[in-house]
Write an enzyme that holds these catalytic residues in place. Structure first.
Site, mmCIF file in Angstrom:
data_model
loop_
_atom_site.group_PDB
_atom_site.id
_atom_site.type_symbol
_atom_site.label_atom_id
_atom_site.label_comp_id
_atom_site.label_asym_id
_atom_site.label_seq_id
_atom_site.Cartn_x
_atom_site.Cartn_y
_atom_site.Cartn_z
ATOM 1 N N LYS A 191 2.867 10.127 8.038
ATOM 2 C CA LYS A 191 2.252 9.760 9.221
ATOM 3 C C LYS A 191 2.668 10.662 10.388
ATOM 4 O O LYS A 191 2.565 11.477 10.794
ATOM 5 C CB LYS A 191 2.203 8.268 9.114
ATOM 6 C CG LYS A 191 1.272 7.524 8.428
ATOM 7 C CD LYS A 191 0.762 6.233 8.654
ATOM 8 C CE LYS A 191 -0.067 5.612 7.460
ATOM 9 N NZ LYS A 191 -1.533 5.740 7.783
ATOM 10 N N PHE A 219 0.801 -1.014 -0.045
ATOM 11 C CA PHE A 219 0.064 -0.133 0.017
ATOM 12 C C PHE A 219 1.034 1.408 -0.011
ATOM 13 O O PHE A 219 1.709 1.618 0.983
ATOM 14 C CB PHE A 219 -0.806 0.150 1.159
ATOM 15 C CG PHE A 219 -1.818 1.137 1.169
ATOM 16 C CD1 PHE A 219 -2.872 1.255 0.406
ATOM 17 C CD2 PHE A 219 -1.750 2.367 1.890
ATOM 18 C CE1 PHE A 219 -3.858 2.224 0.315
ATOM 19 C CE2 PHE A 219 -2.455 3.537 1.954
ATOM 20 C CZ PHE A 219 -3.510 3.390 0.876
ATOM 21 N N ASP A 229 9.279 2.311 1.498
ATOM 22 C CA ASP A 229 8.280 3.372 1.936
ATOM 23 C C ASP A 229 8.240 3.003 3.358
ATOM 24 O O ASP A 229 7.772 2.192 3.688
ATOM 25 C CB ASP A 229 7.111 2.964 1.193
ATOM 26 C CG ASP A 229 5.953 3.668 1.673
ATOM 27 O OD1 ASP A 229 5.793 4.032 2.982
ATOM 28 O OD2 ASP A 229 4.723 3.726 0.990
HETATM 29 C C1 PLP Z 1 3.208 2.666 4.032
HETATM 30 C C2 PLP Z 1 2.265 3.530 3.424
HETATM 31 N N1 PLP Z 1 2.680 4.112 2.364
HETATM 32 C C3 PLP Z 1 1.875 5.357 1.924
HETATM 33 C C4 PLP Z 1 0.787 5.398 2.526
HETATM 34 C C5 PLP Z 1 -0.294 6.899 2.287
HETATM 35 O O1 PLP Z 1 -0.065 7.928 3.076
HETATM 36 P P1 PLP Z 1 -1.092 8.863 3.070
HETATM 37 O O2 PLP Z 1 -2.478 8.341 3.451
HETATM 38 O O3 PLP Z 1 -0.676 10.046 3.893
HETATM 39 O O4 PLP Z 1 -1.216 9.340 1.610
HETATM 40 C C6 PLP Z 1 0.038 5.003 3.767
HETATM 41 C C7 PLP Z 1 -0.792 4.959 4.407
HETATM 42 O O5 PLP Z 1 -1.586 4.345 5.079
HETATM 43 C C8 PLP Z 1 1.067 3.846 4.213
HETATM 44 O O6 PLP Z 1 0.828 3.043 5.252
#
Ligand code: PLP
Length: 405
Positions: A256, A137, A222
Site C-alpha cells: 500500500k 483480509f 500483516d
Molecule cells: C491488511 C491487508 N492485507 C493485504 C491486502 C491486499 O493487498 P493488495 O490489494 O495490494 O494485494 C490488503 C488490501 O486491502 C490489506 O488491507
C-alpha cells in the site's frame, strides 16, 4: 473536461464495455490529482480522504515522488533478479532499520504477493498450520484468500490452500486454545482495516507473540494497511497507543503506502525466519524493481523530512474530533490516519455517496462504519473543510432515497 475529452458518463460506459466487473461500477472517473485533491472527468474537485485506500501516503503528484520515479526511470528502469540495484538494496536496509531488528526482505508488487511470500516462508518451518483471525483480509490471490476469513470472498474459489484456522480477533484466550506445536505461524493485522478499523486490546499483540514463541511458531503481522506511518508510527506494532509492551514480530508484510502509489510490496522476516528461503524457493519478475524502490525511498525520506508521523497522529485526532461532534457518529476508531467512524444507523453507503456529492471521498468499510485513510500530509485546510461539511453530509445521507430513518 473540454468538448473533445470524454466526461464521466462516457468513460463509465466504456469501462463497463472493456473491464471485468470485479469492482462494480466506478464511483467516478478521476483524471488528475494534486496533494489531497483529485478531479474527475467532469471537472469536479474532491478532497481525497481515502488516499487510494491507504496508499497515497504523500498525496497526489508529490514533487519528490515524481522526481524519484522520473530520475530512476531515466537512469535504470528495470533489471531482472539475476542482477541487483542500489535502490533495492538501500530500501531493504532502510526497512530493516525501521523495524529495529535483524531481518531479510523479499520485495513484491502488491500486498497479496507479500503475503504469498510470507505464507510460503512459513511452510519452510516444516509446519503447515496458520492461525489467522475472523474478519481478516489478506488479499485475493489463492494463498492470500486462504488466509482471509470472509466466506463471500472465499467460497466461490474453494478449495483453497488448507490448514488455516480462524479464531476471533482480539481474543487472546482463543489464540491460546488454537496454537500448538503444529502451528507454523499466528497471522494478525495490528488493526483490522477492511473489517472496519477494528482495534484490538493493547495486550493482544504482545500476548500473541508470547503464545507463538512458547509453541515455536512465528508471529506474522500483516501491516499492509497499517504500516509505513499510517497509524503515526513506522509500523503499527511499534505504536504505544496500540500495544502495551514491545513486539518483535518474526514476519511483517507491507505494501500500500510504501511507495506512495507505485506498486510495491515487501515481506520482512526476522529471527532467522529471513533465512528460510533457499535460492529457487521463490521469485518475481518485477519485485524490487528499481523504480518502485526509488519511489519507496522517496516516501520514507519525505515522511522523515516533513515529520509526517507526528502529523498523521495530529490530523487523525482532528478528523475524529470533527466527526464526533455530530451525535449521528457514535464512536470513532483507529490511530493516526486510519480512521473508522461508527454511525448510529447502518448508512455508511449513503454517507459515502453524500460525501462524494459534497466533494469528499470516503469509503464504507461496513454498513455502519465509514473509513478514512487520507494522505499522511493532509493539510489543516482539508480537515477544516471536512469538519464544516460533515453535518450536511449526514443530513443528505439521512434524506437519500430508500433510506429508512
Ligand atoms: C491488511 C491487508 N492485507 C493485504 C491486502 C491486499 O493487498 P493488495 O490489494 O495490494 O494485494 C490488503 C488490501 O486491502 C490489506 O488491507
Amino acid at each position: 473536461m473540454t468538448a473533445t475529452e470524454p466526461g464521466n458518463r462516457e468513460w463509465t460506459e466504456r469501462y463497463a464495455g472493456a473491464l471485468m466487473n470485479t469492482f462494480g461500477p466506478p464511483k467516478t472517473v478521476l483524471v488528475r490529482g494534486e496533494g489531497a485533491h483529485v478531479w474527475d472527468a467532469d471537472g469536479r474537485e474532491y478532497v481525497d480522504l481515502l488516499g487510494g485506500i491507504a496508499v497515497n501516503a504523500l498525496g497526489h503528484g508529490h514533487p519528490r515522488l515524481v522526481a524519484a520515479v522520473t530520475g530512476q526511470l531515466q537512469t535504470l528502469g528495470h533489471i531482472s533478479n539475476f542482477f541487483a540495484s542500489g535502490p533495492q538494496i538501500t530500501l531493504a536496509e532502510r526497512l530493516v532499520n525501521l523495524l529495529g531488528t535483524e531481518a531479510r526482505v523479499f520485495f513484491t508488487n502488491s500486498g497479496a504477493e507479500a503475503n504469498e511470500a510470507a505464507f510460503k516462508l512459513t511452510r519452510r518451518t516444516g509446519r503447515t498450520r496458520i492461525v489467522a483471525t475472523e474478519g481478516s483480509f489478506h488479499g485475493r490471490t489463492m494463498g492470500a484468500l486462504a488466509l482471509t476469513s470472509k466466506p463471500a470472498y472465499r467460497e466461490p474459489f474453494e478449495p483453497l490452500p488448507g490448514d488455516v484456522v480462524f479464531v476471533p480477533y482480539g481474543d487472546t484466550a482463543a489464540l491460546e486454545a488454537a496454537v500448538d506445536r503444529d502451528t507454523a505461524a499466528i497471522l494478525v493485522e495490528p488493526v483490522q482495516g477492511e473489517a472496519g478499523v477494528i482495534v484490538p486490546p493493547r495486550d493482544y499483540l504482545p500476548t500473541a507473540q508470547r503464545i507463538a514463541h512458547e509453541n515455536g511458531a512465528l508471529l506474522w503481522l500483516d501491516e499492509i494497511q497499517t504500516g509505513v506511518g499510517r497509524t503515526g508510527t513506522w509500523f503499527a506494532h511499534q505504536n504505544p497507543a496500540l500495544v502495551d509492551a514491545p513486539v518483535t514480530p518474526d514476519i511483517v508484510t507491507l505494501a500500500k503506502g510504501l511507495a506512495g502509489g507505485i506498486p510495491i510490496g515487501a515481506c520482512l522476516a526476522t529471527h532467522g525466519a529471513g533465512k528460510l528461503f533457499d535460492p529457487g524457493n521463490h521469485g518475481t519478475t518485477f519485485g524490487g524493481n528499481p523504480v518502485a524502490a526509488a519511489a519507496a525511498l522517496a516516501v520514507l525520506d519525505v515522511i522523515v523530512e516533513e515529520d509526517l508521523l507526528a502529523h498523521a497522529t495530529a490530523q487523525g485526532a482532528a478528523l475524529k474530533a470533527a466527526a464526533a461532534t455530530d451525535p449521528r457518529v457514535v464512536e470513532t476508531r483507529g490511530e493516526g490516519l486510519l480512521v473508522g467512524l461508527t454511525l448510529a444507523e447502518p448508512k455508511a453507503a449513503e454517507v459515502v455517496t453524500a460525501a462524494q456529492d459534497a466533494g469528499f471521498l470516503l469509503n464504507a468499510a461496513t454498513p455502519e462504519r465509514v473509513r478514512m485513510a487520507p494522505p499522511l500530509n493532509l493539510a489543516d485546510a482539508d480537515v477544516a473543510a471536512f469538519a464544516a461539511a460533515w453535518p450536511a453530509i449526514l443530513d443528505h445521507a439521512n434524506d437519500s432515497a430508500g433510506v429508512t430513518a
